[in-house]
Design a protein around this motif. Structure first.
Motif, PDB file in Angstrom:
ATOM      1  N   GLY A   1       0.838  -1.400  -0.084  1.00 45.25           N
ATOM      2  CA  GLY A   1       0.060  -0.063   0.081  1.00 45.25           C
ATOM      3  C   GLY A   1       0.682   1.308   0.023  1.00 45.25           C
ATOM      4  N   GLY A   2       2.164   1.011  -0.342  1.00 42.46           N
ATOM      5  CA  GLY A   2       2.943   2.118  -0.292  1.00 42.46           C
ATOM      6  C   GLY A   2       2.981   2.878  -1.799  1.00 42.46           C
ATOM      7  N   ASP A   3       3.983   3.756  -2.050  1.00 41.11           N
ATOM      8  CA  ASP A   3       4.216   4.432  -3.286  1.00 41.11           C
ATOM      9  C   ASP A   3       4.448   3.371  -4.456  1.00 41.11           C
ATOM     10  OD1 ASP A   3       3.526   7.081  -2.791  1.00 41.11           O
ATOM     11  OD2 ASP A   3       5.475   7.572  -2.066  1.00 41.11           O
ATOM     12  N   SER A   4       5.379   2.360  -3.961  1.00 40.13           N
ATOM     13  CA  SER A   4       5.989   1.564  -5.181  1.00 40.13           C
ATOM     14  C   SER A   4       4.640   0.797  -5.507  1.00 40.13           C
ATOM     15  CB  SER A   4       6.762   0.384  -4.342  1.00 40.13           C
ATOM     16  OG  SER A   4       7.964   1.052  -4.229  1.00 40.13           O
TER      17      SER A   4
ATOM     18  N   GLY B   1       8.084  -3.045  -0.997  1.00 39.64           N
ATOM     19  CA  GLY B   1       9.411  -2.096  -0.597  1.00 39.64           C
ATOM     20  C   GLY B   1      10.627  -3.035  -0.799  1.00 39.64           C
TER      21      GLY B   1
ATOM     22  N   ARG C   1      -0.210   3.806   2.527  1.00 35.02           N
ATOM     23  CA  ARG C   1       0.810   4.260   3.052  1.00 35.02           C
ATOM     24  C   ARG C   1       1.439   5.431   2.145  1.00 35.02           C
ATOM     25  NH1 ARG C   1       5.176   3.361   6.814  1.00 35.02           N
ATOM     26  NH2 ARG C   1       4.021   1.613   7.681  1.00 35.02           N
TER      27      ARG C   1
ATOM     28  N   GLU D   1       2.246   2.689  -7.467  1.00 36.20           N
ATOM     29  CA  GLU D   1       2.915   2.811  -9.021  1.00 36.20           C
ATOM     30  C   GLU D   1       2.932   1.805  -9.712  1.00 36.20           C
ATOM     31  OE1 GLU D   1       6.274   5.864  -9.502  1.00 36.20           O
ATOM     32  OE2 GLU D   1       7.212   4.075  -9.374  1.00 36.20           O
TER      33      GLU D   1
ATOM     34  N   ARG E   1      -2.805  -4.576   3.523  1.00 38.59           N
ATOM     35  CA  ARG E   1      -2.940  -5.411   4.772  1.00 38.59           C
ATOM     36  C   ARG E   1      -3.536  -4.520   5.829  1.00 38.59           C
ATOM     37  NH1 ARG E   1       3.202  -5.722   7.173  1.00 38.59           N
ATOM     38  NH2 ARG E   1       3.662  -3.791   7.335  1.00 38.59           N
ATOM     39  N   ARG E   2      -3.622  -3.213   5.550  1.00 41.05           N
ATOM     40  CA  ARG E   2      -4.653  -2.392   6.465  1.00 41.05           C
ATOM     41  C   ARG E   2      -5.731  -1.740   5.628  1.00 41.05           C
ATOM     42  NH1 ARG E   2      -1.336   2.267   8.775  1.00 41.05           N
ATOM     43  NH2 ARG E   2       0.199   2.464   7.034  1.00 41.05           N
TER      44      ARG E   2
END
Ligand code: NDP
Length: 308
Positions: A152-155, A238, A180, A158, A175-176
């Motif tokens: 859920g991050g930028d990666s 990540g 992020r 993207e 997962r949440r």
């Protein structure tokens, strides 16, 4: 003690390109291949986005060509890793895994980054058969198909938006119940109609058969277990920059990436340069790594001229 002008640590596109340029500048570089000769690229198969290969190129043969190109100009490419280094004063001291000691006037750190995986046996089993940690490398093989992206991050955002342009449907397994990722990236995901976000979900198993990945079994926080059908399973959780050996000496950011000055490869230690994914959380492409390896070799050349 062996005395050298340039020590290059790492054998991905950054390390080999630095070695090609440094050897052509008569700096007689010594390159240590490290734990994963050829770097991250060797975990994929066909590379279709490296310029100069209209039909694509096998990742291992691309890396082998880079190595041979560096050796042709006199680079000394050595098996094994540098296990300890002292960057406290010049010349720098390094020891390899066989206990050989080197004294280097300059160092190029090109140790790369390692993609994070979930650690499931089924994920390992299907690595290269539908499981991938690089959407830009492998997304093309899933044109018109359904895929999943974990993270859920930028990666992850993207990767998901990139894949949404190629694939029929993209599931994001988060997962949440929040991302992020930065707001701009989140907005891009929310605005992409063929991305479905599966909030509060963890992957229990990557499913597949002899042909490769066929789906994933997920566990939602409320206890529900369910399967999704996908042909590709992408990790976007990540990367881990391989900077531990140097972090006592050079400045790293909050994620462990080595900080370089402006558009150069100069670290905060004069004479120590960083190239490739160990200093790049953003682009992470073979071609950008190669370009930064070139920059590092040119920076070394200039440094040695100015500090004779
Ligand atoms: P991040 O650490 O930012 O995000 C990792 C994501 O993966 C989080 O959502 C995290 O969940 C999730 N995750 C981690 N472990 C697991 C697991 N075991 N199971 C399921 N989910 C998991 O990594 P990124 O690679 O996204 O970004 C790294 C850095 O690079 C960031 O600073 C980012 O901003 C930057 N970046 C910038 C880009 C750009 O500007 N274009 C592009 C890509 C990266 P949780 O949130 O619950 O911890």
């Amino acid at each position: 003690m062996e005395k050298i002008k340039v020590l290059i640590i790492g054998s991905g596109p950054a390390g080999y390109t630095a070695a090609i340029y440094a050897s052509r500048a008569a700096l007689s570089p010594v390159l240590y291949e490290g734990m994963e000769p050829g770097g991250q690229l060797t975990t994929t198969t066909l590379v279709e986005n490296y310029p100069g290969f209209a039909e694509g190129v096998d990742a291992n043969s691309l890396m082998d060509q880079m190595k041979r190109q560096a050796q042709r100009f006199g680079a000394d490419v050595r098996r094994g890793a540098i296990v300890s280094i002292d960057l406290g004063s010049r010349p720098f001291h390094a020891t390899d895994e066989r206990g050989n000691e080197l004294e280097a006037e300059t160092v190029i750190i090109a140790t790369g980054a390692t993609a994070r995986y979930l650690g499931l046996p089924s994920e390992k089993k299907f690595r290269g058969l539908g499981v991938s940690a690089c959407a830009t490398c492998d997304g093309f093989f899933y044109r018109g198909k359904d895929v999943a992206v974990v993270g859920g991050g930028d990666s992850a955002c993207e990767e998901a938006t990139y894949l949404a342009g190629l694939c029929r449907k993209v599931y994001m397994i988060v997962r949440r119940d929040v991302f992020r990722a930065s707001k701009a990236m989140q907005d891009r995901v929310f605005a992409t109609p063929n991305i479905e976000i599966l909030w509060n979900c963890n992957t229990q198993e990557v499913l597949g058969d002899a042909s490769g990945v066929t789906g994933a079994r997920l566990l939602r926080k409320d206890g529900e277990v369910f399967d999704i059908k996908v042909d590709g399973f992408f990790l976007g959780i990540g990367h881990h920059p391989n900077s531990e050996l140097f972090s006592k000496w050079v400045e790293t950011d909050e994620n462990g990436y080595i900080v370089t000055e402006g558009k150069t490869s100069q670290t905060c230690v004069p004479g120590v340069f960083a190239a490739g994914d160990v200093q790049d959380a953003r682009y992470r492409q073979a071609v950008t790594a190669a370009a930064s390896g070139c920059r590092a070799a040119l920076d070394v050349e200039k440094f040695l001229l100015e500090n004779r």
